[in-house]
Write a protein that holds these residues in place. Structure first.
Motif, PDB file in Angstrom:
ATOM      1  N   LEU A   1      10.359   0.226   2.245  1.00 49.25           N
ATOM      2  CA  LEU A   1      10.529   1.716   2.496  1.00 49.25           C
ATOM      3  C   LEU A   1       9.690   2.595   3.272  1.00 49.25           C
ATOM      4  N   VAL A   2       8.634   1.927   3.425  1.00 52.40           N
ATOM      5  CA  VAL A   2       7.637   2.548   4.390  1.00 52.40           C
ATOM      6  C   VAL A   2       8.215   2.355   5.865  1.00 52.40           C
ATOM      7  N   LYS A   3       8.816   1.189   6.224  1.00 50.26           N
ATOM      8  CA  LYS A   3       9.064   1.038   7.393  1.00 50.26           C
ATOM      9  C   LYS A   3      10.385   1.814   7.901  1.00 50.26           C
ATOM     10  N   SER A   4      11.314   2.089   6.742  1.00 48.75           N
ATOM     11  CA  SER A   4      12.497   2.924   6.853  1.00 48.75           C
ATOM     12  C   SER A   4      12.204   4.294   7.332  1.00 48.75           C
ATOM     13  N   GLY A   5      10.683   4.666   7.229  1.00 47.75           N
ATOM     14  CA  GLY A   5      10.367   5.974   7.570  1.00 47.75           C
ATOM     15  C   GLY A   5      10.898   7.395   6.889  1.00 47.75           C
ATOM     16  N   LYS A   6      11.502   6.955   5.938  1.00 49.84           N
ATOM     17  CA  LYS A   6      12.314   8.053   4.996  1.00 49.84           C
ATOM     18  C   LYS A   6      11.544   8.701   3.977  1.00 49.84           C
ATOM     19  N   PHE A   7      10.418   8.093   3.347  1.00 56.87           N
ATOM     20  CA  PHE A   7       9.754   8.343   2.281  1.00 56.87           C
ATOM     21  C   PHE A   7       8.254   8.414   2.569  1.00 56.87           C
ATOM     22  N   ARG A   8       7.445   8.937   1.649  1.00 56.09           N
ATOM     23  CA  ARG A   8       6.027   8.651   1.387  1.00 56.09           C
ATOM     24  C   ARG A   8       6.184   8.013   0.204  1.00 56.09           C
ATOM     25  N   VAL A   9       5.538   6.617   0.270  1.00 53.99           N
ATOM     26  CA  VAL A   9       5.682   5.780  -0.712  1.00 53.99           C
ATOM     27  C   VAL A   9       4.370   5.177  -1.481  1.00 53.99           C
ATOM     28  N   ILE A  10       4.324   5.394  -2.693  1.00 54.36           N
ATOM     29  CA  ILE A  10       2.927   5.259  -3.447  1.00 54.36           C
ATOM     30  C   ILE A  10       2.961   3.708  -3.573  1.00 54.36           C
ATOM     31  N   ASP A  11       1.936   3.329  -3.046  1.00 59.95           N
ATOM     32  CA  ASP A  11       1.427   1.914  -3.349  1.00 59.95           C
ATOM     33  C   ASP A  11       1.643   1.286  -4.633  1.00 59.95           C
ATOM     34  N   ARG A  12       1.872  -0.010  -4.874  1.00 59.99           N
ATOM     35  CA  ARG A  12       2.070  -0.514  -6.140  1.00 59.99           C
ATOM     36  C   ARG A  12       0.764  -0.616  -6.866  1.00 59.99           C
ATOM     37  N   GLU A  13      -0.322  -1.036  -6.483  1.00 63.80           N
ATOM     38  CA  GLU A  13      -1.700  -0.573  -6.946  1.00 63.80           C
ATOM     39  C   GLU A  13      -2.005   0.729  -7.297  1.00 63.80           C
ATOM     40  N   GLN A  14      -1.716   1.556  -6.469  1.00 63.05           N
ATOM     41  CA  GLN A  14      -2.204   3.037  -6.766  1.00 63.05           C
ATOM     42  C   GLN A  14      -1.291   3.386  -7.991  1.00 63.05           C
ATOM     43  N   LEU A  15      -0.129   3.041  -7.866  1.00 64.04           N
ATOM     44  CA  LEU A  15       0.984   3.502  -9.254  1.00 64.04           C
ATOM     45  C   LEU A  15       0.475   2.969 -10.275  1.00 64.04           C
ATOM     46  N   ALA A  16       0.020   1.645 -10.432  1.00 63.69           N
ATOM     47  CA  ALA A  16      -0.471   1.094 -11.460  1.00 63.69           C
ATOM     48  C   ALA A  16      -1.953   1.939 -12.028  1.00 63.69           C
ATOM     49  N   ALA A  17      -2.538   2.327 -11.172  1.00 66.52           N
ATOM     50  CA  ALA A  17      -3.803   3.153 -11.468  1.00 66.52           C
ATOM     51  C   ALA A  17      -3.520   4.316 -12.096  1.00 66.52           C
ATOM     52  N   LEU A  18      -2.467   5.092 -11.504  1.00 64.23           N
ATOM     53  CA  LEU A  18      -2.000   6.393 -11.694  1.00 64.23           C
ATOM     54  C   LEU A  18      -1.502   6.299 -13.336  1.00 64.23           C
ATOM     55  N   MET A  19      -0.472   5.322 -13.460  1.00 64.06           N
ATOM     56  CA  MET A  19       0.282   5.186 -14.806  1.00 64.06           C
ATOM     57  C   MET A  19      -0.829   4.869 -16.002  1.00 64.06           C
ATOM     58  N   GLN A  20      -1.806   3.927 -15.713  1.00 56.95           N
ATOM     59  CA  GLN A  20      -2.893   3.724 -16.772  1.00 56.95           C
ATOM     60  C   GLN A  20      -3.755   5.109 -16.936  1.00 56.95           C
ATOM     61  N   GLU A  21      -3.907   5.865 -15.962  1.00 54.79           N
ATOM     62  CA  GLU A  21      -4.619   7.003 -16.114  1.00 54.79           C
ATOM     63  C   GLU A  21      -3.746   8.171 -16.997  1.00 54.79           C
ATOM     64  N   LYS A  22      -2.757   8.116 -16.608  1.00 51.69           N
ATOM     65  CA  LYS A  22      -1.633   9.113 -17.502  1.00 51.69           C
ATOM     66  C   LYS A  22      -1.201   8.395 -18.759  1.00 51.69           C
TER      67      LYS A  22
END
Length: 206
Positions: free
Chosen positions: A61-82
């Motif tokens: 998805l990053v290579k596609s250049g179409k989105f700003r993509v949340i990293d998997r580990e960052q996403l896991a940390a955000l989900m744990q925080e929330k």
């Protein structure tokens, strides 16, 4: 004097260009790739397969250049925080709530529906001084379906599925021979399936 004016003009242009690039980057929608469900009944999925697929989706998805993509580990940390738990069967109302908390416009989610191998083999004894033989063939198959949910509306705005397979074989005559018998088929079958899906996303009007 003219030289300093030229230098100043170039510096100003560089700042304008950098600001334009930054604005273009920020204009891209933010997407999070959720962990896919395993519907293939394959233990590989529980030994790092889910994380591997998630990482490949993020990279493609990053290579596609179409989105700003949340990293998997960052996403896991955000989900744990929330205090969130999100997966392949997320419902629209949960997607809207989670999207607001995580600050992303889209969730990519789905399921692996096939991942495994089927094999055939043949054996023959030696006859009349001729050596015996044995051989086998494996066909590795992977398939997945995916969808993108708009977190502002809960609507599924894109959905597709993809499938791939790869075969390998071995032949032995009189105990000698060889061939390919690759049990590590992620890069050969699952990765191309993910790449097909991301190509479909890139072509979609999102």
């Amino acid at each position: 004097m003219k030289r300093w004016i030229a230098v100043g003009s170039l510096t100003a242009l560089a700042f304008v260009a950098a600001a334009a690039i930054s604005e273009a980057q920020n204009a891209k929608p933010r997407i999070a790739v959720l962990e896919f469900k395993n519907k293939a009944d394959n233990q590989w999925w529980y030994s790092g397969g889910a994380e591997a697929a998630q990482d490949v989706f993020v990279t493609e998805l990053v290579k596609s250049g179409k989105f700003r993509v949340i990293d998997r580990e960052q996403l896991a940390a955000l989900m744990q925080e929330k205090n969130l738990s999100l997966g392949g069967d997320i419902d629209p109302s949960s997607a809207v709530k989670a999207g607001k908390l995580l600050g992303c416009q889209y969730f990519l989610t789905g399921a692996v529906t096939e991942y495994g191998a089927q094999g055939t083999s043949a054996h023959g004894p030696g006859v009349g001084g001729l050596p015996g033989f044995s051989g086998g063939k494996k066909t590795f198959t992977a398939a997945a379906n995916a969808r993108i949910i708009d977190t502002t509306t809960g609507e599924i705005v894109w959905a597709d599925e993809a499938r791939g397979e790869e075969s390998s074989s071995k032949v032995y005559v009189g105990g000698f021979g060889g061939g390919v018998d690759d049990d590590r088929m992620f890069d050969k079958v699952m990765k191309p399936v993910i790449q097909q899906l991301v190509a479909s996303i890139k072509a979609a009007d999102l």
